[in-house]
Enzyme design. Structure first.
Site, PDB file in Angstrom:
ATOM      1  N   GLU A  39       6.327   6.163  -9.289  1.00 22.74           N
ATOM      2  CA  GLU A  39       4.897   5.849  -9.145  1.00 22.74           C
ATOM      3  C   GLU A  39       4.242   6.792  -8.142  1.00 22.74           C
ATOM      4  OE1 GLU A  39       3.730   1.691  -8.641  1.00 22.74           O
ATOM      5  OE2 GLU A  39       5.755   1.108  -9.187  1.00 22.74           O
ATOM      6  N   HIS A  46       1.081   0.711 -13.317  1.00 16.23           N
ATOM      7  CA  HIS A  46       1.910  -0.443 -13.667  1.00 16.23           C
ATOM      8  C   HIS A  46       3.377  -0.013 -13.598  1.00 16.23           C
ATOM      9  CE1 HIS A  46       2.836  -4.275 -15.613  1.00 16.23           C
ATOM     10  NE2 HIS A  46       3.729  -3.613 -16.323  1.00 16.23           N
ATOM     11  N   GLY A  98       0.770  -1.244   0.000  1.00 14.00           N
ATOM     12  CA  GLY A  98       0.000   0.000   0.000  1.00 14.00           C
ATOM     13  C   GLY A  98       0.795   1.285   0.000  1.00 14.00           C
ATOM     14  N   SER A  99       2.032   1.259  -0.527  1.00 11.57           N
ATOM     15  CA  SER A  99       2.779   2.519  -0.529  1.00 11.57           C
ATOM     16  C   SER A  99       2.175   3.522  -1.509  1.00 11.57           C
ATOM     17  CB  SER A  99       4.259   2.280  -0.837  1.00 11.57           C
ATOM     18  OG  SER A  99       4.460   1.919  -2.176  1.00 11.57           O
ATOM     19  N   ASN A 100       1.633   3.050  -2.618  1.00 14.36           N
ATOM     20  CA  ASN A 100       0.953   3.980  -3.533  1.00 14.36           C
ATOM     21  C   ASN A 100      -0.312   4.556  -2.900  1.00 14.36           C
ATOM     22  OD1 ASN A 100       2.146   4.330  -6.355  1.00 14.36           O
ATOM     23  ND2 ASN A 100       2.394   2.129  -6.007  1.00 14.36           N
ATOM     24  N   LEU A 110      -3.657  -6.943  -7.818  1.00 13.67           N
ATOM     25  CA  LEU A 110      -3.035  -7.939  -8.688  1.00 13.67           C
ATOM     26  C   LEU A 110      -4.006  -8.923  -9.336  1.00 13.67           C
ATOM     27  CD1 LEU A 110       0.169  -8.668  -6.567  1.00 13.67           C
ATOM     28  CD2 LEU A 110      -0.165  -6.995  -8.404  1.00 13.67           C
ATOM     29  N   ASN A 135      -5.244   2.147 -13.528  1.00 13.18           N
ATOM     30  CA  ASN A 135      -4.284   1.235 -12.905  1.00 13.18           C
ATOM     31  C   ASN A 135      -2.891   1.833 -13.026  1.00 13.18           C
ATOM     32  OD1 ASN A 135      -3.243  -1.340 -11.869  1.00 13.18           O
ATOM     33  ND2 ASN A 135      -2.485  -1.675 -13.954  1.00 13.18           N
ATOM     34  N   LEU A 157      -7.683  -9.635 -11.764  1.00 16.72           N
ATOM     35  CA  LEU A 157      -8.488  -9.018 -12.814  1.00 16.72           C
ATOM     36  C   LEU A 157      -9.772  -8.440 -12.204  1.00 16.72           C
ATOM     37  CD1 LEU A 157      -8.030  -8.846 -15.903  1.00 16.72           C
ATOM     38  CD2 LEU A 157      -9.575 -10.790 -16.140  1.00 16.72           C
ATOM     39  N   ASP A 215      -3.516  -4.682 -18.495  1.00 20.76           N
ATOM     40  CA  ASP A 215      -2.507  -3.718 -18.957  1.00 20.76           C
ATOM     41  C   ASP A 215      -2.703  -3.231 -20.391  1.00 20.76           C
ATOM     42  OD1 ASP A 215      -1.255  -4.001 -16.465  1.00 20.76           O
ATOM     43  OD2 ASP A 215       0.003  -5.638 -17.172  1.00 20.76           O
TER      44      ASP A 215
HETATM   45  C1  GRF Z   1       3.596  -1.148  -7.418  1.00 21.32           C
HETATM   46  O1  GRF Z   1       4.862  -1.272  -8.002  1.00 21.32           O
HETATM   47  C2  GRF Z   1       2.517  -1.170  -8.471  1.00 21.32           C
HETATM   48  O2  GRF Z   1       2.870  -0.532  -9.650  1.00 21.32           O
HETATM   49  C3  GRF Z   1       2.416  -2.637  -8.714  1.00 21.32           C
HETATM   50  O3  GRF Z   1       2.504  -3.219  -7.443  1.00 21.32           O
HETATM   51  C4  GRF Z   1       3.263  -2.373  -6.593  1.00 21.32           C
HETATM   52  C5  GRF Z   1       2.405  -2.055  -5.420  1.00 21.32           C
HETATM   53  O4  GRF Z   1       3.110  -1.416  -4.406  1.00 21.32           O
HETATM   54  N1  GRF Z   1       1.298  -2.968  -9.524  1.00 21.32           N
HETATM   55  P1  GRF Z   1       2.314  -0.778  -3.193  1.00 21.32           P
HETATM   56  O5  GRF Z   1       1.368  -1.832  -2.644  1.00 21.32           O
HETATM   57  O6  GRF Z   1       1.599   0.436  -3.690  1.00 21.32           O
HETATM   58  O7  GRF Z   1       3.373  -0.431  -2.188  1.00 21.32           O
END
Ligand code: GRF
Length: 197
Positions: A173, A103, A13-15, A84, A101, A86, A144
């Site tokens: 990201e 990627h 969940g860093s994003n 991760l 999404n 569909l 994708d």
């Molecule tokens: C990220 O690299 C995202 O692009 C990919 O999975 C990773 C998820 O990282 N699809 P986080 O859970 O957001 O830390």
């Protein structure tokens, strides 16, 4: 009224956290729901710590379960941030053009089924590419494949390992995703972000 976001996650969940930080106090958009296919995803805890409704999808292939949560929270835009699996076709159809999404590579290269996590960075290094990055795209029924909205580029260094490249891409990201989400909120729908494209 702020754009109401659902963020879908499978892992750390860093994003999600980067997005929440960027949206703190924003009148444009707010995360109202976090969904995960994994009950033990650390990302669910990150959301709950901040008082956000965070739910485990008991059957991630069940579009009805998704739509119950999304409609219940009056979600406008769905963000897959490290999700991760569909998305069920019925959900894609109901939110067409409103699911994005992120990627961790420069699509259309290094995407598709099975291309996630370290496999992506290993494939980039094996190919000899001198550049990688992150892509935000619209989600359709195929992994994708949807329209690319924005990309952030990073160099691949000769001494890179999958870990070092992953860290550089992840930092990109964390800048890219909030920028695309904020632009989508302003426009009322996801739109290309040319300065990142
Ligand atoms: C990220 O690299 C995202 O692009 C990919 O999975 C990773 C998820 O990282 N699809 P986080 O859970 O957001 O830390």
């Amino acid at each position: 009224m702020p754009t109401r976001l659902a963020v879908c996650v499978s892992g750390r969940g860093s994003n999600l956290v980067a997005l929440l930080d960027a949206l703190t106090g924003s009148p444009e958009a707010q995360v109202v729901l976090v969904l995960s296919n994994r009950a033990d995803a650390p990302a669910l805890l990150r959301a709950r710590e901040r008082g956000i409704d965070a739910e485990h999808l008991r059957n991630p292939a069940d579009g009805g379960e998704w739509l119950g949560y999304l409609r219940g929270a009056e979600v406008d835009l769905v963000v897959l941030a490290g999700y991760l699996r569909l998305v069920p076709p019925v959900v894609v159809a109901a939110y067409r053009g409103r699911i994005i999404n992120i990627h961790p590579a420069l699509l259309p290269a290094f995407g598709g089924p099975g291309m996630y996590g370290h496999r992506v960075h290993e494939a980039v290094l094996k190919s000899g590419a001198t550049e990688s990055g992150a892509t935000v795209h619209l989600v359709d029924e195929v992994y994708d494949r949807g329209q690319i909205l924005a990309q952030a580029r990073v160099p691949v260094r000769p001494d890179d390992t999958p870990d070092s490249l992953a860290a550089r891409v992840l930092e990109a990201e964390h800048r890219l995703l909030p920028a695309v989400v904020l632009r989508a909120a302003k426009a009322g729908r996801p739109v290309p972000v040319p300065e990142f494209a």
